[in-house]
Design an enzyme around this catalytic site. Structure first.
Site, mmCIF file in Angstrom:
data_model
loop_
_atom_site.group_PDB
_atom_site.id
_atom_site.type_symbol
_atom_site.label_atom_id
_atom_site.label_comp_id
_atom_site.label_asym_id
_atom_site.label_seq_id
_atom_site.Cartn_x
_atom_site.Cartn_y
_atom_site.Cartn_z
ATOM 1 C CG PHE A 33 2.368 58.601 67.636
ATOM 2 C CD1 PHE A 33 1.677 57.418 67.574
ATOM 3 C CD2 PHE A 33 1.721 59.712 68.156
ATOM 4 C CE1 PHE A 33 0.374 57.317 68.024
ATOM 5 C CE2 PHE A 33 0.409 59.631 68.617
ATOM 6 C CZ PHE A 33 -0.264 58.429 68.553
ATOM 7 N NE ARG A 34 5.958 63.255 65.822
ATOM 8 C CZ ARG A 34 4.878 63.113 66.569
ATOM 9 N NH1 ARG A 34 4.844 62.219 67.537
ATOM 10 N NH2 ARG A 34 3.814 63.855 66.368
ATOM 11 C CB VAL A 101 -3.556 56.402 75.864
ATOM 12 C CG1 VAL A 101 -3.612 57.902 75.599
ATOM 13 C CG2 VAL A 101 -3.044 55.684 74.610
ATOM 14 C CG ASP A 102 1.011 52.609 77.872
ATOM 15 O OD1 ASP A 102 1.033 52.963 79.067
ATOM 16 O OD2 ASP A 102 2.001 52.733 77.121
ATOM 17 C CG HIS A 117 -1.947 63.074 75.198
ATOM 18 N ND1 HIS A 117 -0.793 62.873 74.482
ATOM 19 C CD2 HIS A 117 -2.079 64.428 75.304
ATOM 20 C CE1 HIS A 117 -0.243 64.043 74.185
ATOM 21 N NE2 HIS A 117 -1.002 64.998 74.680
ATOM 22 C CB CYS A 149 -23.709 57.274 74.435
ATOM 23 S SG CYS A 149 -24.097 57.883 76.066
ATOM 24 C CB SER A 190 8.650 62.518 75.086
ATOM 25 O OG SER A 190 7.854 63.421 74.331
HETATM 26 P P1 NAD Z 1 6.888 60.027 69.764
HETATM 27 O O1 NAD Z 1 6.605 58.802 68.944
HETATM 28 O O2 NAD Z 1 6.738 61.346 69.103
HETATM 29 O O3 NAD Z 1 8.397 59.930 70.312
HETATM 30 C C1 NAD Z 1 8.890 58.816 70.962
HETATM 31 C C2 NAD Z 1 10.356 59.067 71.284
HETATM 32 O O4 NAD Z 1 10.806 58.005 72.099
HETATM 33 C C3 NAD Z 1 11.255 59.123 70.039
HETATM 34 O O5 NAD Z 1 12.084 60.272 70.109
HETATM 35 C C4 NAD Z 1 12.077 57.830 70.146
HETATM 36 O O6 NAD Z 1 13.408 58.002 69.702
HETATM 37 C C5 NAD Z 1 12.068 57.558 71.630
HETATM 38 N N1 NAD Z 1 12.137 56.143 71.992
HETATM 39 C C6 NAD Z 1 11.509 55.097 71.404
HETATM 40 N N2 NAD Z 1 11.769 53.961 72.081
HETATM 41 C C7 NAD Z 1 12.604 54.306 73.101
HETATM 42 C C8 NAD Z 1 13.220 53.576 74.143
HETATM 43 N N3 NAD Z 1 13.039 52.262 74.284
HETATM 44 N N4 NAD Z 1 13.996 54.248 75.027
HETATM 45 C C9 NAD Z 1 14.192 55.589 74.902
HETATM 46 N N5 NAD Z 1 13.638 56.328 73.930
HETATM 47 C C10 NAD Z 1 12.837 55.694 73.046
HETATM 48 O O7 NAD Z 1 6.006 59.926 71.061
HETATM 49 P P2 NAD Z 1 5.584 61.057 72.124
HETATM 50 O O8 NAD Z 1 6.634 62.084 72.249
HETATM 51 O O9 NAD Z 1 5.067 60.361 73.324
HETATM 52 O O10 NAD Z 1 4.333 61.832 71.493
HETATM 53 C C11 NAD Z 1 3.423 61.333 70.600
HETATM 54 C C12 NAD Z 1 2.103 60.824 71.128
HETATM 55 O O11 NAD Z 1 2.244 59.444 71.191
HETATM 56 C C13 NAD Z 1 1.550 61.140 72.462
HETATM 57 O O12 NAD Z 1 0.449 61.947 72.276
HETATM 58 C C14 NAD Z 1 1.041 59.771 73.014
HETATM 59 O O13 NAD Z 1 -0.289 59.913 73.453
HETATM 60 C C15 NAD Z 1 1.064 58.926 71.824
HETATM 61 N N6 NAD Z 1 1.318 57.478 71.889
HETATM 62 C C16 NAD Z 1 1.189 56.782 73.046
HETATM 63 C C17 NAD Z 1 1.454 55.423 73.061
HETATM 64 C C18 NAD Z 1 1.284 54.663 74.344
HETATM 65 O O14 NAD Z 1 0.416 54.999 75.143
HETATM 66 N N7 NAD Z 1 2.107 53.644 74.568
HETATM 67 C C19 NAD Z 1 1.904 54.782 71.900
HETATM 68 C C20 NAD Z 1 2.024 55.534 70.713
HETATM 69 C C21 NAD Z 1 1.737 56.895 70.720
#
Ligand code: NAD
Length: 260
Positions: A33-34, A101-102, A117, A149, A190
């Site tokens: 996400f971020r 959620v993957d 989630h 549904c 995270s």
């Molecule tokens: P976030 O985007 O807030 O943070 C991700 C963190 O991971 C960041 O601090 C980043 O620096 C770090 N990061 C990115 N790639 C990395 C790597 N290869 N190795 C180590 N660190 C790495 O995500 P979050 O904290 O999980 O929270 C946000 C929400 O994102 C959750 O609610 C989740 O459901 C959702 N989300 C999930 C997916 C998925 O299922 N793959 C994808 C996008 C968002």
């Protein structure tokens, strides 16, 4: 920070629990996400991934999730997911609590996964809660209509927690229990900015556990962590698994030191 410090912490653990976020899946091609290039740089979360968006702007909502589902169809577990599955098989990690959620932890072979989630495998009716395969939703969109549904006619959403949704109670209770009873919490990928998931490390600390954080960027919990490894999860976790259970990517020597 030495690999030894991280491995020693994990080796001493009797009940280690992992808490994973979107960062563990970026190396599988799924944006987080971020980060730079993350999903929130392209879209306003409230405009595409909230309950209000689903009810008022369903086209934007479904377009956002269709794009995520298309990416997910191509994604495979990466060495970070595989290393966590190795650590679970070796008895070094008891449970994975994931914000993702993957479904990539399960695809890598992890068995005890708590999805706080929800997941993108299933659809759910926003009125009666009936759960079915995600194909119900995708096929209705492919046919040009809104997914509804079969029981009550309510809109179907992916079975994930949207902004403005409540957490799934059973999963949240299991996650809280796992956080309160672990002695080491291994946080991977995270930002620890999304509550209530981000409160789980505090629950663990309050109950006497120690934290090991593996993340590309600093997190609000780094100062309270016993060990912080800054870098790519897909590189660091296999090194940790190799040190603890003699596994790792074929042809890779366990590194003597983890990156800072
Ligand atoms: P976030 O985007 O807030 O943070 C991700 C963190 O991971 C960041 O601090 C980043 O620096 C770090 N990061 C990115 N790639 C990395 C790597 N290869 N190795 C180590 N660190 C790495 O995500 P979050 O904290 O999980 O929270 C946000 C929400 O994102 C959750 O609610 C989740 O459901 C959702 N989300 C999930 C997916 C998925 O299922 N793959 C994808 C996008 C968002």
């Amino acid at each position: 920070m030495s690999l030894g410090a991280a491995a020693a912490l994990m080796a001493e653990a009797r009940r280690a629990v992992a808490l994973t976020g979107a960062g563990i899946s970026t190396e599988s091609g799924l944006p987080d996400f971020r980060s730079l290039g993350g999903l929130w740089q392209e879209a306003d979360p409230m405009a595409v991934a909230s309950r209000t968006a689903l009810e008022r702007r369903p086209e934007a909502f479904y377009a956002f999730y269709r794009a995520r589902l298309a990416k997910l169809a191509e994604a495979r577990p990466n060495p970070g997911h595989q290393a966590l599955a190795d650590l679970e098989r070796a008895g070094r990690v008891q449970t994975i609590i994931t914000q993702n959620v993957d479904g990539l932890h399960q695809a890598a072979g992890s068995r005890r996964v708590i999805e706080i989630h929800g997941n993108l495998r299933e659809s759910a009716c926003i009125l009666c809660g009936a759960v079915g395969p995600i194909s119900l939703l995708v096929e209705a969109l492919d046919a040009g209509g809104l997914p509804r549904c079969g029981r009550c006619g309510g809109l179907l959403k992916p079975n994930v927690v949207l902004f403005e949704d409540l957490m799934p109670q059973a999963a949240w209770q299991q996650a809280t229990e796992a956080a309160r009873t672990c002695d080491v919490m291994l946080v991977v990928g995270s930002s620890l900015q999304v509550t209530p998931a981000a409160s789980l490390p505090q629950e663990a600390l309050d109950c006497g556990a120690r934290l090991l954080i593996i993340n590309r960027e600093p997190t609000p919990y780094d100062r309270q962590a016993t060990v912080v490894a800054r870098g790519e999860a897909g590189r660091i976790l296999p090194q940790l698994a190799a040190a603890l259970c003699g596994t790792g990517a074929p042809g890779e020597e366990p590194a003597a030191r983890l990156p800072n």
